[in-house]
Design an enzyme around this catalytic site. Structure first.
Site, PDB file in Angstrom:
ATOM      1  N   GLU A 115      13.046  -5.750  -4.477  1.00 57.61           N
ATOM      2  CA  GLU A 115      11.920  -5.662  -5.407  1.00 57.61           C
ATOM      3  C   GLU A 115      12.206  -4.688  -6.548  1.00 57.61           C
ATOM      4  O   GLU A 115      12.206  -3.469  -6.355  1.00 57.61           O
ATOM      5  CB  GLU A 115      10.649  -5.223  -4.689  1.00 57.61           C
ATOM      6  CG  GLU A 115       9.450  -5.181  -5.618  1.00 57.61           C
ATOM      7  CD  GLU A 115       8.161  -4.838  -4.923  1.00 57.61           C
ATOM      8  OE1 GLU A 115       7.101  -5.002  -5.561  1.00 57.61           O
ATOM      9  OE2 GLU A 115       8.193  -4.402  -3.757  1.00 57.61           O
ATOM     10  N   GLU A 175      -0.491  -8.306  -3.866  1.00 55.26           N
ATOM     11  CA  GLU A 175      -0.274  -6.868  -3.742  1.00 55.26           C
ATOM     12  C   GLU A 175      -0.969  -6.143  -4.892  1.00 55.26           C
ATOM     13  O   GLU A 175      -0.332  -5.623  -5.816  1.00 55.26           O
ATOM     14  CB  GLU A 175       1.222  -6.529  -3.694  1.00 55.26           C
ATOM     15  CG  GLU A 175       1.422  -5.134  -3.119  1.00 55.26           C
ATOM     16  CD  GLU A 175       2.837  -4.630  -3.233  1.00 55.26           C
ATOM     17  OE1 GLU A 175       3.268  -3.916  -2.319  1.00 55.26           O
ATOM     18  OE2 GLU A 175       3.505  -4.934  -4.238  1.00 55.26           O
TER      19      GLU A 175
END
Length: 308
Positions: free
Chosen positions: A185, A282
Site C-alpha cells: 500500500e 477504509e
C-alpha cells in the site's frame, strides 16, 4: 491524521460470551428496506455501523450482511484473540461475506524497516508473515496488507528498493504455497511523511521485480488522489499488478460523495474492467451516529446504482 485513528479499535483483552452470538437481527429493525444488490464487493470495517448494530463484532458483521455488503476488512484481525477470529469466520461463512485485508505485520511508522536491509528486521518481518498465514487460513483471508516502512536517509533510493524487493521475495515464498497475496500500500506524504512507498508506479516497479502472484498492489484511491492524482490513468497503467482497492474521499477521508473524487467514474471503470476482488471502505463517516451510518450506506448505493 494517523492512518488507523479513524478506525475503531475493538480488540478485547478477553472474549466474552457475546462474541459467540449468531445475531438475532433485532438491531436491524431501524432499517426496513431489503438488502441492496451491490455490483462490487464493498467492504466495511468494524465500528462503521456500531450505532445501529452495537459494539458486538458478530452483530456488526450481521448488520453489514443485512444491508447487502458481501465483503469485510479488518486491519486488526491479526491481533484479535483466536476465539474471536473463529467466531467472525463462522459468521462470514454463514452470511456469504468475503474476508478482505488485515495488516500482516508491525508497521514501522517513523524508522527504517525493510528499506535498510537489516537482517534482524527482515527476520522479524518474515516471522510476522509466517504467523499471518495461520490467521489468514483461520478467517479465510486471501489478502494481507504490507507497508515497507520508513525511508532510510543514509542509503540511496536504489539500494533501499533492492532491500525491499529481497524481503518481499522471501515473504512471497512463504505465502505462495497457501494462495495468499500480500498487497503493498503506497501512502500519501501528508498523512504519513517519510514513508518509503508513496506512488503507484513505485509499487508497480517493486511488484514486477518481485515477480510473484503473492506480491501485488493495494491501490488506495484516497492516498493516491493526494500523492499523484490522475487516478484512472494510474489505475490503468498498473492494472495487472493491482489485487485490491481501498476507498475514501478527499478532503476528509470519509465516504464517497463527500469530497472531490468522482467515485461514480472510478467504480464504473473498475466494474467494466471485470474486477472481482474487494474494495475496502477504509474511511470514516462524515456524520455522527445513525444518521452518519445511513449516509454511508446510501452513498454506496448511489455510486453502485450508477453501474446499472
Amino acid at each position: 491524521m494517523h492512518r488507523r485513528k479513524f478506525l475503531h479499535n475493538t480488540i478485547a483483552t478477553s472474549v466474552g460470551a457475546s462474541v459467540f452470538t449468531t445475531g438475532a437481527f433485532a438491531f436491524s429493525k431501524s432499517i426496513q428496506t431489503p438488502p441492496h444488490q451491490f455490483n462490487l464487493k464493498y467492504a466495511p470495517h468494524i465500528g462503521m455501523f456500531k450505532n445501529h448494530a452495537g459494539e458486538d463484532v458478530i452483530d456488526q458483521l450481521n448488520f453489514m450482511a443485512d444491508q447487502g455488503f458481501t465483503a469485510f476488512e479488518d486491519n486488526n484481525m491479526r491481533t484479535r484473540p483466536i476465539a474471536e477470529q473463529e467466531a467472525m469466520a463462522k459468521t462470514m461463512e454463514k452470511r456469504g461475506i468475503t474476508m478482505g485485508v488485515f495488516v500482516a505485520h508491525e508497521i514501522y511508522w517513523s524508522e527504517p524497516n525493510l528499506t535498510n536491509g537489516d537482517e534482524n528486521l527482515r527476520k522479524e518481518f518474515l516471522k510476522y508473515i509466517q504467523d499471518s498465514v495461520a490467521v489468514a487460513k483461520r478467517v479465510n483471508a486471501k489478502w494481507v496488507t504490507v507497508v515497507p516502512g520508513y525511508v532510510d536517509l543514509r542509503l540511496e533510493h536504489g539500494y533501499q528498493t533492492a532491500n525491499v524487493v529481497e524481503s518481499l521475495k522471501q515473504a512471497s515464498a512463504i505465502l505462495e504455497p497457501h494462495g495468499i497475496t500480500m498487497v503493498l500500500e503506497p501512502l500519501n506524504y501528508m498523512n504519513h511523511p517519510g514513508l518509503f512507498l508513496k506512488k503507484s508506479a513505485q509499487a508497480y516497479e517493486i511488484c514486477k521485480a518481485v515477480d510473484s502472484p503473492s506480491c501485488k498492489i493495494l491501490f488506495d484511491v484516497y492516498h493516491q488522489q493526494i500523492t499523484e492524482g490522475n487516478l484512472i490513468p494510474n489505475i490503468e497503467a498498473s492494472w495487472d499488478e493491482i489485487a485490491y482497492f481501498q476507498m475514501g474521499d478527499n478532503p476528509g477521508r470519509n465516504e464517497p460523495t463527500t469530497g472531490e473524487i468522482n467515485y461514480k467514474n472510478i467504480f464504473k471503470y473498475i466494474h467494466e474492467k471485470g474486477f472481482k476482488g474487494v474494495l475496502g471502505m477504509e474511511h470514516g463517516n462524515s456524520k455522527a451516529g445513525k444518521e452518519g451510518e445511513l449516509a454511508v450506506i446510501e452513498a454506496y448505493k448511489e455510486m453502485d446504482n450508477f453501474l446499472g
